[in-house]
Design a protein around this motif. Structure first.
Motif, PDB file in Angstrom:
ATOM      1  N   ALA A 157       0.898  -1.245   0.040  1.00 21.14           N
ATOM      2  CA  ALA A 157      -0.181   0.110  -0.094  1.00 21.14           C
ATOM      3  C   ALA A 157       0.892   1.264   0.019  1.00 21.14           C
ATOM      4  O   ALA A 157       0.447   2.417  -0.486  1.00 21.14           O
ATOM      5  N   GLY A 158       2.135   1.218   0.490  1.00 19.93           N
ATOM      6  CA  GLY A 158       3.045   2.174   0.643  1.00 19.93           C
ATOM      7  C   GLY A 158       3.686   2.625  -0.721  1.00 19.93           C
ATOM      8  O   GLY A 158       4.369   3.495  -0.748  1.00 19.93           O
ATOM      9  N   ILE A 159       3.432   1.764  -1.625  1.00 22.66           N
ATOM     10  CA  ILE A 159       4.546   1.899  -3.077  1.00 22.66           C
ATOM     11  C   ILE A 159       3.708   3.156  -3.691  1.00 22.66           C
ATOM     12  O   ILE A 159       2.488   3.025  -3.782  1.00 22.66           O
ATOM     13  N   GLN A 160       4.387   4.092  -4.172  1.00 23.46           N
ATOM     14  CA  GLN A 160       4.016   5.382  -4.877  1.00 23.46           C
ATOM     15  C   GLN A 160       4.393   4.951  -6.163  1.00 23.46           C
ATOM     16  O   GLN A 160       5.316   4.888  -6.650  1.00 23.46           O
ATOM     17  N   GLY A 161       3.239   5.035  -6.840  1.00 21.59           N
ATOM     18  CA  GLY A 161       3.125   4.557  -8.390  1.00 21.59           C
ATOM     19  C   GLY A 161       3.231   3.145  -8.544  1.00 21.59           C
ATOM     20  O   GLY A 161       2.412   2.364  -7.915  1.00 21.59           O
ATOM     21  N   SER A 162       4.148   2.702  -9.334  1.00 29.42           N
ATOM     22  CA  SER A 162       3.991   1.219  -9.871  1.00 29.42           C
ATOM     23  C   SER A 162       5.464   0.593  -9.087  1.00 29.42           C
ATOM     24  O   SER A 162       6.421   1.212  -8.703  1.00 29.42           O
ATOM     25  N   GLY A 163       5.169  -0.713  -8.806  1.00 28.99           N
ATOM     26  CA  GLY A 163       6.242  -1.498  -7.942  1.00 28.99           C
ATOM     27  C   GLY A 163       5.894  -2.840  -7.677  1.00 28.99           C
ATOM     28  O   GLY A 163       4.972  -3.338  -7.994  1.00 28.99           O
ATOM     29  N   TRP A 164       6.653  -3.451  -6.747  1.00 24.13           N
ATOM     30  CA  TRP A 164       6.509  -4.602  -6.005  1.00 24.13           C
ATOM     31  C   TRP A 164       6.981  -4.650  -4.810  1.00 24.13           C
ATOM     32  O   TRP A 164       7.758  -4.015  -4.352  1.00 24.13           O
ATOM     33  N   ALA A 165       6.487  -5.532  -3.997  1.00 21.29           N
ATOM     34  CA  ALA A 165       6.805  -5.994  -2.716  1.00 21.29           C
ATOM     35  C   ALA A 165       7.386  -7.348  -2.553  1.00 21.29           C
ATOM     36  O   ALA A 165       6.630  -8.355  -3.398  1.00 21.29           O
ATOM     37  N   TRP A 166       8.413  -7.646  -2.176  1.00 20.28           N
ATOM     38  CA  TRP A 166       9.010  -9.029  -2.118  1.00 20.28           C
ATOM     39  C   TRP A 166       9.227  -9.592  -0.690  1.00 20.28           C
ATOM     40  O   TRP A 166       9.652  -8.945   0.264  1.00 20.28           O
ATOM     41  N   LEU A 167       8.856 -10.663  -0.412  1.00 21.66           N
ATOM     42  CA  LEU A 167       9.307 -11.479   0.735  1.00 21.66           C
ATOM     43  C   LEU A 167      10.777 -11.982   0.361  1.00 21.66           C
ATOM     44  O   LEU A 167      10.967 -12.777  -0.724  1.00 21.66           O
TER      45      LEU A 167
END
Length: 228
Positions: free
Chosen positions: A150-160
């Protein structure tokens, strides 16, 4: 990681995971074009992840968006292989973007499985133990991952990710299509680009972040954890 990805531009994969693109002169090496990148097949039908991810989203995401990264990657590799230093330098950002997009999505498809099969639930075994040690509980991991998304501004990914030196788990975010690199090994990635959810969830991306946990393939994640 899929065999399709391993076959396509192996030196590119190493360069990306090393953390940065090489200088233009080095990138012109023919080692970067030993094989063409190809779009990997999905291990399930487009509609297999419904109702959590619609078949229409999966089809567009795979056939259109991922294919664009494959096409762009091959174009950048061809430009670099041609040996013109100025053109190679101009292609370097495209190599990072499209190469990262290809790597990220190839991992992403394998992260998922129908809820009627391996998808959903919670991890077990050594992965579960490590999650408990580093996050306190699986529920805490999920909440922290969703908060990071939710904190990503614009586009991106979150990874474990898993640290290769310490063996500890943590959450890492990356902008755009930047891949996880260096000492971190990607175990589970969630795509936060709008194309991953907007046709179904519109601006309610938090609902998508909650829903996708129902189709996470923990068998694949655990396999990456054990190999890291």
């Amino acid at each position: 990681m899929s065999t399709t990805l391993l076959r396509s531009a192996p030196a590119l994969r190493g360069a990306l995971r090393a953390g940065a693109m090489k200088p233009a002169a080095a990138m012109a090496s023919t080692s970067f074009v030993r094989g063409k990148a190809t779009l990997p097949d999905l291990p399930y039908d487009y509609g297999a992840l419904e109702p959590y991810i619609s078949g229409k989203i999966m089809e567009l995401h795979h056939k259109k968006h991922h294919q664009t990264y494959v096409t762009g990657l091959n174009s950048a590799l061809d430009t670099i292989a041609a040996g013109d230093p100025l053109k190679a330098a101009a292609a370097a950002p495209l190599l990072n973007f499209h190469g990262g997009g290809h790597i990220n999505h190839s991992l992403f498809w394998e992260n998922l499985a129908p809820a009627s099969r391996e998808g959903g639930g919670e991890p077990d075994g050594a992965l579960k133990k490590s999650i408990s040690e580093d996050f306190g509980s699986f529920d805490t991991l999920r909440k922290q991952m969703n908060t990071a998304l939710a904190g990503i501004q614009g586009s991106g990914w979150a990874w474990l990710v898993k640290d290769k030196t310490t063996g500890t788990l943590s959450i890492a975010t990356r902008a755009n299509q930047d891949p996880v690199s260096g000492n971190l090994v990607p175990l589970l990635g969630i795509d936060a680009w709008e194309h991953a959810y907007y046709l179904q969830y519109e601006n309610r991306k938090a609902e998508y972040f909650e829903a996708i946990w129902n189709v996470v393939n923990w068998k694949t994640v655990a396999g990456r954890f054990e190999k890291a």
